[in-house]
Design an enzyme around this catalytic site. Structure first.
Site, PDB file in Angstrom:
ATOM      1  N   GLY A  36       0.847  -1.192   0.000  1.00 57.50           N
ATOM      2  CA  GLY A  36       0.000   0.000   0.000  1.00 57.50           C
ATOM      3  C   GLY A  36       0.875   1.231   0.000  1.00 57.50           C
ATOM      4  N   ALA A  37       0.680   2.109  -0.969  1.00 57.04           N
ATOM      5  CA  ALA A  37       1.541   3.285  -1.074  1.00 57.04           C
ATOM      6  C   ALA A  37       1.512   4.112   0.207  1.00 57.04           C
ATOM      7  CB  ALA A  37       1.099   4.146  -2.261  1.00 57.04           C
ATOM      8  N   GLU A  38       0.322   4.312   0.743  1.00 58.74           N
ATOM      9  CA  GLU A  38       0.194   5.173   1.923  1.00 58.74           C
ATOM     10  C   GLU A  38       0.732   4.495   3.179  1.00 58.74           C
ATOM     11  OE1 GLU A  38      -2.603   5.957  -1.298  1.00 58.74           O
ATOM     12  OE2 GLU A  38      -2.384   4.192  -0.008  1.00 58.74           O
ATOM     13  N   TYR A 107      -6.297  -8.119  -6.661  1.00 60.32           N
ATOM     14  CA  TYR A 107      -7.598  -8.700  -6.344  1.00 60.32           C
ATOM     15  C   TYR A 107      -8.229  -7.790  -5.283  1.00 60.32           C
ATOM     16  CZ  TYR A 107      -5.632 -12.615  -8.856  1.00 60.32           C
ATOM     17  OH  TYR A 107      -5.054 -13.402  -9.835  1.00 60.32           O
ATOM     18  N   LEU A 229      12.993  11.343 -11.297  1.00 58.91           N
ATOM     19  CA  LEU A 229      13.638  10.978 -12.563  1.00 58.91           C
ATOM     20  C   LEU A 229      14.329   9.622 -12.492  1.00 58.91           C
ATOM     21  CD1 LEU A 229      15.242  14.477 -13.285  1.00 58.91           C
ATOM     22  CD2 LEU A 229      13.061  13.594 -14.161  1.00 58.91           C
ATOM     23  N   GLY A 258       7.676   0.817  -4.610  1.00 58.97           N
ATOM     24  CA  GLY A 258       7.904   1.415  -3.296  1.00 58.97           C
ATOM     25  C   GLY A 258       8.977   2.477  -3.292  1.00 58.97           C
ATOM     26  N   ASP A 261       7.425   5.876  -2.877  1.00 59.18           N
ATOM     27  CA  ASP A 261       6.952   6.083  -1.506  1.00 59.18           C
ATOM     28  C   ASP A 261       8.127   6.405  -0.589  1.00 59.18           C
ATOM     29  OD1 ASP A 261       4.406   5.354  -2.451  1.00 59.18           O
ATOM     30  OD2 ASP A 261       4.820   3.238  -2.075  1.00 59.18           O
TER      31      ASP A 261
END
Length: 318
Positions: A36-38, A107, A229, A258, A261
């Site tokens: 999860g990015a957050e 999913y 970049l 990741g 992030d």
């Protein structure tokens, strides 16, 4: 920092990474992680000693419990996470690669997070924070999560909270590219600190030069635009300064997911500490480099001592 500093919100999933390179069709063994990015950002900030809360909903299932246990063990505040007894926690499969980006299968349809709405999190119950970090993923998951994200963003901005935004484009979650661009830009233009990748900037603005992409958002009131970049580092742009910041050399790429992030963790943490924009981007480059040298989405994110050691010993790209 004892009091809560940062709030982020999004969907977390169980992630199964293949043990061996090759097609997911042929893989027999996987290792389980949290994705999860957050949540990556929340964990990364927490490891640096910044008290961070993650707001979301998980299913009443083993995946949801695993996510909460992982975040709690990392020191992330999960008091704003609800458990949904009717909808499951999403999960994903990720291939192991020796070069390039891995294949990821999601999913997540009708997941607990997709059912999040403003009714779940009344604005008057939002925690007192210094900073809000958002990505373009919650607005893509469902209309109700989009509405909540928009209301939270505007409410907290009115209270003087700074906002960072990572577009984190997920085209497969959107009905059309046109809608994705329109909605994500609506959020991006509200940010104080905007952190797009170069390809994302091209898609969102229609410009192919980093200078023009940065100008597009600065003209809309964004205070800081940092364009990622990849191995080349990042491009920093404000009203007063524009400069390229070299990236750190990576000895071995294990997993590119990741990295963005990790970059956000570096920039946000440094700016909350009162460091300069340039120092913040250097730290972002360092943590992003650390992230790609480890499997898993957040496993390579450093604590304070590891970060300081790496920034002293790390080699910048020539």
């Amino acid at each position: 920092m004892n009091e809560l500093s940062v709030l982020t919100m999004g969907e977390a999933m169980a992630m199964f990474i293949a043990d061996d390179p090759g097609s997911l069709d042929d893989c027999m063994r996987y290792k389980r992680y949290v994705a999860g990015a957050e949540t990556n950002v929340a964990i990364g900030l927490s490891r640096l000693g910044i008290k961070t809360a993650w707001m979301s909903k998980v299913g009443d299932d083993s995946f949801g419990r695993m996510i909460l246990k992982t975040l709690t063990s990392e020191g992330v505040d999960v008091s704003h996470v609800l458990t949904d007894p009717h909808h499951p926690t999403g999960f994903q499969l990720k291939s192991k690669v020796e070069k390039g980006d891995p294949v990821v299968e999601y999913y997540r349809r009708n997941s607990s997070a997709s059912k999040i709405s403003l009714e779940d999190f009344p604005l008057e119950q939002l925690p007192k924070i210094q900073h809000l970090h958002l990505t373009g993923i919650p607005p893509a998951i469902s209309a109700s999560f989009r509405e909540l994200s928009w209301q939270v963003l505007n409410d907290l901005k009115q209270k003087g909270v700074t906002v960072s935004f990572d577009p984190n484009l997920r085209p497969t979650l959107w009905p059309s590219e046109r809608e994705m661009i329109e909605v994500v830009n609506r959020f991006a233009k509200k940010a104080d600190w905007l952190l797009p990748g170069m390809k994302e900037g091209e898609i969102l603005t229609g410009y192919s030069r980093k200078e023009d992409i940065a100008s597009y958002y600065l003209d809309q009131g964004v205070k800081l635009v940092v364009i990622k970049l990849g191995e080349e580092g990042a491009y920093l742009a404000t009203e007063k300064e524009r400069t390229d910041i070299a990236g750190f050399a990576v000895t071995e790429v294990k997993d590119t997911v990741g990295a963005g992030d990790g970059f956000a963790v570096g920039v946000i943490s440094a700016l909350l500490e009162g460091r300069s924009y340039e120092e913040a981007v250097v730290r972002g480059n360092a943590i992003g480099a650390k992230a790609v040298m480890s499997s898993g989405d957040h496993e390579g994110l450093p604590d304070r001592a590891e970060l300081e050691h790496y920034m002293k010993k790390g080699v910048l790209q020539s």
